[in-house]
Design a protein around this motif. Structure first.
Motif, PDB file in Angstrom:
ATOM      1  N   LEU A 112       0.825  -1.207   0.000  1.00 38.39           N
ATOM      2  CA  LEU A 112       0.000   0.000   0.000  1.00 38.39           C
ATOM      3  C   LEU A 112       0.861   1.260   0.000  1.00 38.39           C
ATOM      4  O   LEU A 112       0.514   2.267  -0.633  1.00 38.39           O
ATOM      5  CB  LEU A 112      -0.926  -0.005   1.211  1.00 38.39           C
ATOM      6  N   ARG A 136      -6.236  -2.522  -2.993  1.00 43.38           N
ATOM      7  CA  ARG A 136      -6.944  -3.282  -1.964  1.00 43.38           C
ATOM      8  C   ARG A 136      -6.110  -4.498  -1.565  1.00 43.38           C
ATOM      9  O   ARG A 136      -5.614  -5.220  -2.430  1.00 43.38           O
ATOM     10  CB  ARG A 136      -8.305  -3.727  -2.484  1.00 43.38           C
ATOM     11  N   LEU A 155      -7.253   2.767  -6.879  1.00 42.84           N
ATOM     12  CA  LEU A 155      -7.742   2.025  -5.718  1.00 42.84           C
ATOM     13  C   LEU A 155      -6.903   0.766  -5.547  1.00 42.84           C
ATOM     14  O   LEU A 155      -6.872  -0.090  -6.435  1.00 42.84           O
ATOM     15  CB  LEU A 155      -9.221   1.653  -5.907  1.00 42.84           C
ATOM     16  N   ALA A 160      -7.358   4.584  -1.477  1.00 37.41           N
ATOM     17  CA  ALA A 160      -7.871   5.280  -2.660  1.00 37.41           C
ATOM     18  C   ALA A 160      -7.178   6.629  -2.772  1.00 37.41           C
ATOM     19  O   ALA A 160      -7.093   7.377  -1.795  1.00 37.41           O
ATOM     20  CB  ALA A 160      -9.376   5.454  -2.577  1.00 37.41           C
ATOM     21  N   THR A 220     -15.791  -7.832   3.418  1.00 33.96           N
ATOM     22  CA  THR A 220     -16.331  -8.451   2.209  1.00 33.96           C
ATOM     23  C   THR A 220     -16.628  -9.916   2.489  1.00 33.96           C
ATOM     24  O   THR A 220     -16.338 -10.441   3.571  1.00 33.96           O
ATOM     25  CB  THR A 220     -15.334  -8.345   1.051  1.00 33.96           C
ATOM     26  N   VAL A 227     -10.758  -6.343   4.284  1.00 36.02           N
ATOM     27  CA  VAL A 227      -9.751  -5.811   3.368  1.00 36.02           C
ATOM     28  C   VAL A 227      -9.456  -4.370   3.759  1.00 36.02           C
ATOM     29  O   VAL A 227     -10.270  -3.701   4.400  1.00 36.02           O
ATOM     30  CB  VAL A 227     -10.221  -5.867   1.901  1.00 36.02           C
ATOM     31  N   VAL A 228      -8.273  -3.899   3.379  1.00 32.60           N
ATOM     32  CA  VAL A 228      -7.898  -2.495   3.532  1.00 32.60           C
ATOM     33  C   VAL A 228      -7.846  -1.883   2.150  1.00 32.60           C
ATOM     34  O   VAL A 228      -7.227  -2.435   1.236  1.00 32.60           O
ATOM     35  CB  VAL A 228      -6.542  -2.351   4.237  1.00 32.60           C
ATOM     36  N   GLU A 229      -8.494  -0.732   1.991  1.00 29.17           N
ATOM     37  CA  GLU A 229      -8.534  -0.054   0.706  1.00 29.17           C
ATOM     38  C   GLU A 229      -7.822   1.285   0.805  1.00 29.17           C
ATOM     39  O   GLU A 229      -8.081   2.078   1.715  1.00 29.17           O
ATOM     40  CB  GLU A 229      -9.982   0.179   0.251  1.00 29.17           C
ATOM     41  N   GLY A 279      -3.594  -8.955  -3.086  1.00 26.31           N
ATOM     42  CA  GLY A 279      -4.376  -7.757  -3.307  1.00 26.31           C
ATOM     43  C   GLY A 279      -4.710  -7.512  -4.764  1.00 26.31           C
ATOM     44  O   GLY A 279      -4.346  -8.285  -5.653  1.00 26.31           O
ATOM     45  N   THR A 280      -5.409  -6.407  -5.014  1.00 20.86           N
ATOM     46  CA  THR A 280      -5.809  -6.026  -6.370  1.00 20.86           C
ATOM     47  C   THR A 280      -5.569  -4.537  -6.559  1.00 20.86           C
ATOM     48  O   THR A 280      -5.455  -3.774  -5.593  1.00 20.86           O
ATOM     49  CB  THR A 280      -7.283  -6.349  -6.643  1.00 20.86           C
ATOM     50  N   THR A 309     -11.078   0.422   6.024  1.00 22.92           N
ATOM     51  CA  THR A 309     -11.264  -1.026   6.094  1.00 22.92           C
ATOM     52  C   THR A 309     -12.683  -1.353   5.656  1.00 22.92           C
ATOM     53  O   THR A 309     -13.609  -0.570   5.864  1.00 22.92           O
ATOM     54  CB  THR A 309     -11.038  -1.553   7.523  1.00 22.92           C
ATOM     55  N   ARG A 310     -12.818  -2.541   5.053  1.00 24.20           N
ATOM     56  CA  ARG A 310     -14.126  -2.920   4.555  1.00 24.20           C
ATOM     57  C   ARG A 310     -14.282  -4.429   4.730  1.00 24.20           C
ATOM     58  O   ARG A 310     -13.329  -5.187   4.509  1.00 24.20           O
ATOM     59  CB  ARG A 310     -14.260  -2.522   3.087  1.00 24.20           C
TER      60      ARG A 310
END
Length: 416
Positions: free
Chosen positions: A297, A383, A381, A335, A326, A331-333, A363-364, A323-324
Motif C-alpha cells: 500500500l 486493496r 484504488l 484510494a 467483504t 480488506v484495507v482499501e 491484493g488487487t 477497512t471494509r
C-alpha cells in the motif's frame, strides 16, 4: 562410472571429464575393475596354449576390453539404444567364443558384459539384459570343462554388478536433472531480483526526481526577488536528494520497506510543493496491518501521488485509507483521487509494478477516471486482504492551496 570432486566439494556425477585431471581420475576408477581380467591374462601366459591360440586370445581380449571401455566410458554423448544392443551382442559373443575355446578362466568376461549392459542401457532394457547375460554365463559354464566350479563365484558378481550399474545410471540421471533444475531455479531467482530492483528504483526515483524538479522550478521562480525562500527550496532539494540516495542504496540491498506513515508524510510534502490541496488521513492506529501488505500500500501511495504531482494538473488530491468487510474477509482499501484532467490508465512500468506488488500479498489494483466520461479526475484504488481490522485515523489538516500550472495528465506508471 567416475566420481570426482568439484572445486566447491560437490560430486561431479554424470558429467563428462572437463580437464586432464578429471580424465585421469575417471580412467583410474574404471581401470581398477579391469583387475579381474588377470585370470584370462594368466591363462594366456601359463595355460599351455599354442602360439596361435595365445595370439588370437590376446587380440580377442584387447578387442573385448576396448569395446567395454567405450560402452562404460562415454558420458558426453549417449549412444543410440540399438547400437548399444549390437555392441553388447558382440561382447557376449566374444565372451562365449573365448570361454569355449580357451577355458573356464574366460568366463569372467560375462561379468563385464552384465556390468556394461547395466551401465549403457536404460532401465527398461537393462532389467532384461542383465539376467540374460547371467543366463548365458550359466549355459556356457556348463559347456566348458570345469566351468560349473567357477559358476558359483561368478553368478553373484554378474547379477549384483549389473543391477548395481542400473542403480548408478538412475542416480546419474537424477543428479543431472537436479543440476539442471538448480540452474533453472537460479536463473529464475536472478530474473526475479532484477525485476525487484527495476521496480523499486522506478518507484523510488520517480517520486524523488519529481519532487526535486518541482522544487527546482519554484526556486527558479523565486530568484532573484525572494532569495531567502529560494534558499529554502534549495535546502529541500538537497535533503530530498540525500534521502533518495539512501533509499536507492537500501533498495539495492533489499532492506528497504516503505511504511504508510512515512509515505503519507512524503505525500503531504510533495503535494504542498506542487500547490495541490491535500486531503490525507493521519495514519492508522494499532499496527495490525501485516508488513508485506503495508509495504504494498505504501508503494501504491507513493506512485499515485507522484503521478498526481507530475501529470494531473489537479488542484486537489484526496487520499483515503479504510477497512471494509467483504464476503472473502476484511480488506484495507487505499484510494487516491484527484480533480485533474482525467484520462484512461494505460499499463506502464508503474501500474505493472504496483499490480505485481499487490498480487504478491493477495491484493488487487484498479485505476481509471474518477468521474463520468473520463474527463474529470483520476482515481487509483489498491486493496489488500487483512486478518484483523485496522482503525484509520480521521483526516489530517489540508495543505495550503496554490495552483501549479503546466502539468499534463499522463498514464499512471509510464512516466514516473
Amino acid at each position: 562410472m567416475a566420481l570426482t570432486q568439484d572445486p566447491d566439494g560437490l560430486s561431479r556425477i554424470g558429467q563428462a571429464p572437463e580437464s586432464t585431471t578429471h580424465k585421469v581420475v575417471k580412467s583410474l576408477w574404471i581401470g581398477i575393475w579391469l583387475f579381474y581380467l588377470s585370470a584370462p591374462v594368466t591363462d594366456l601366459v601359463r595355460g599351455g596354449h599354442g602360439t596361435a591360440a595365445r595370439l588370437l586370445g590376446g587380440l580377442g581380449l584387447l578387442a573385448f576390453t576396448g569395446w567395454y571401455l567405450v560402452l562404460v566410458f562415454r558420458t558426453a554423448k549417449l549412444m543410440p539404444v540399438a547400437r548399444v544392443l549390437v555392441s553388447l551382442a558382440v561382447l557376449a559373443t566374444q565372451a562365449a567364443v573365448l570361454s569355449l575355446t580357451l577355458g573356464r578362466e574366460w568366463l569372467v568376461l560375462f561379468v563385464y558384459v552384465s556390468i556394461s549392459s547395466g551401465a549403457a542401457l536404460p532401465g527398461e532394457y537393462s532389467r532384461w539384459t542383465v539376467p540374460g547375460a547371467t543366463a548365458l554365463l550359466t549355459a556356457v559354464a556348463f559347456s566348458v570343462p570345469g566351468g560349473d566350479e567357477y559358476l558359483a563365484g561368478l553368478l553373484v558378481p554378474a547379477l549384483m554388478g549389473g543391477f548395481a550399474m542400473v542403480g548408478v545410471r538412475a542416480m546419474i540421471r537424477t543428479t543431472t536433472e537436479l543440476r539442471q533444475a538448480r540452474a533453472t531455479v537460479a536463473q529464475l531467482a536472478a530474473n526475479e531480483e532484477r525485476l525487484r530492483m527495476a521496480r523499486d528504483l522506478h518507484d523510488l526515483l520517480g517520486h524523488s526526481l519529481s519532487l526535486i524538479t518541482l522544487k527546482s522550478e519554484l526556486a527558479g521562480r523565486m530568484l532573484p526577488g525572494q532569495p531567502e525562500r529560494a534558499a529554502q527550496q534549495v535546502a529541500d532539494i538537497e535533503r530530498v536528494s540525500r534521502q533518495a540516495l539512501v533509499d536507492v542504496r537500501e533498495a539495492v540491498s533489499g532492506y528497504r520497506r516503505p511504511t504508510l506513515p512515512g509515505e503519507l508524510a512524503g505525500a503531504r510534502t510533495a503535494l504542498a510543493a506542487a500547490g495541490v490541496t491535500a486531503d490525507l488521513p493521519a495514519g492508522f492506529e494499532d499496527g495490525s496491518l501485516p508488513e508485506e501488505a503495508e509495504s504494498a500500500l505504501a508503494w501504491s501511495l507513493r506512485e499515485a501521488v507522484t503521478n498526481v504531482v507530475r501529470h494531473s494538473g489537479a488542484r486537489r488530491c484526496t487520499v483515503t485509507l479504510t477497512t471494509r468487510q467483504t464476503l472473502a474477509g476484511a480488506v484495507v482499501e487505499l484510494a487516491v483521487s484527484d480533480d485533474g484532467t482525467g484520462g484512461a490508465a494505460v499499463p506502464g512500468n508503474g501500474l505493472t509494478g504496483l499490480t505485481e506488488r499487490l498480487e504478491a500479498v493477495g491484493g488487487t489494483l484498479s485505476a481509471g477516471p474518477a468521474g463520468r466520461g473520463g474527463t474529470s479526475g483520476f482515481r487509483l484504488l489498491a486493496r489488500v486482504p487483512l486478518g484483523s481490522v485496522v482503525k484509520v485515523a480521521p483526516a489530517a489538516r489540508r495543505a495550503g492551496p496554490t495552483g501549479q500550472e503546466g502539468l499534463r495528465r499522463h498514464d499512471l506508471g509510464s512516466g514516473s
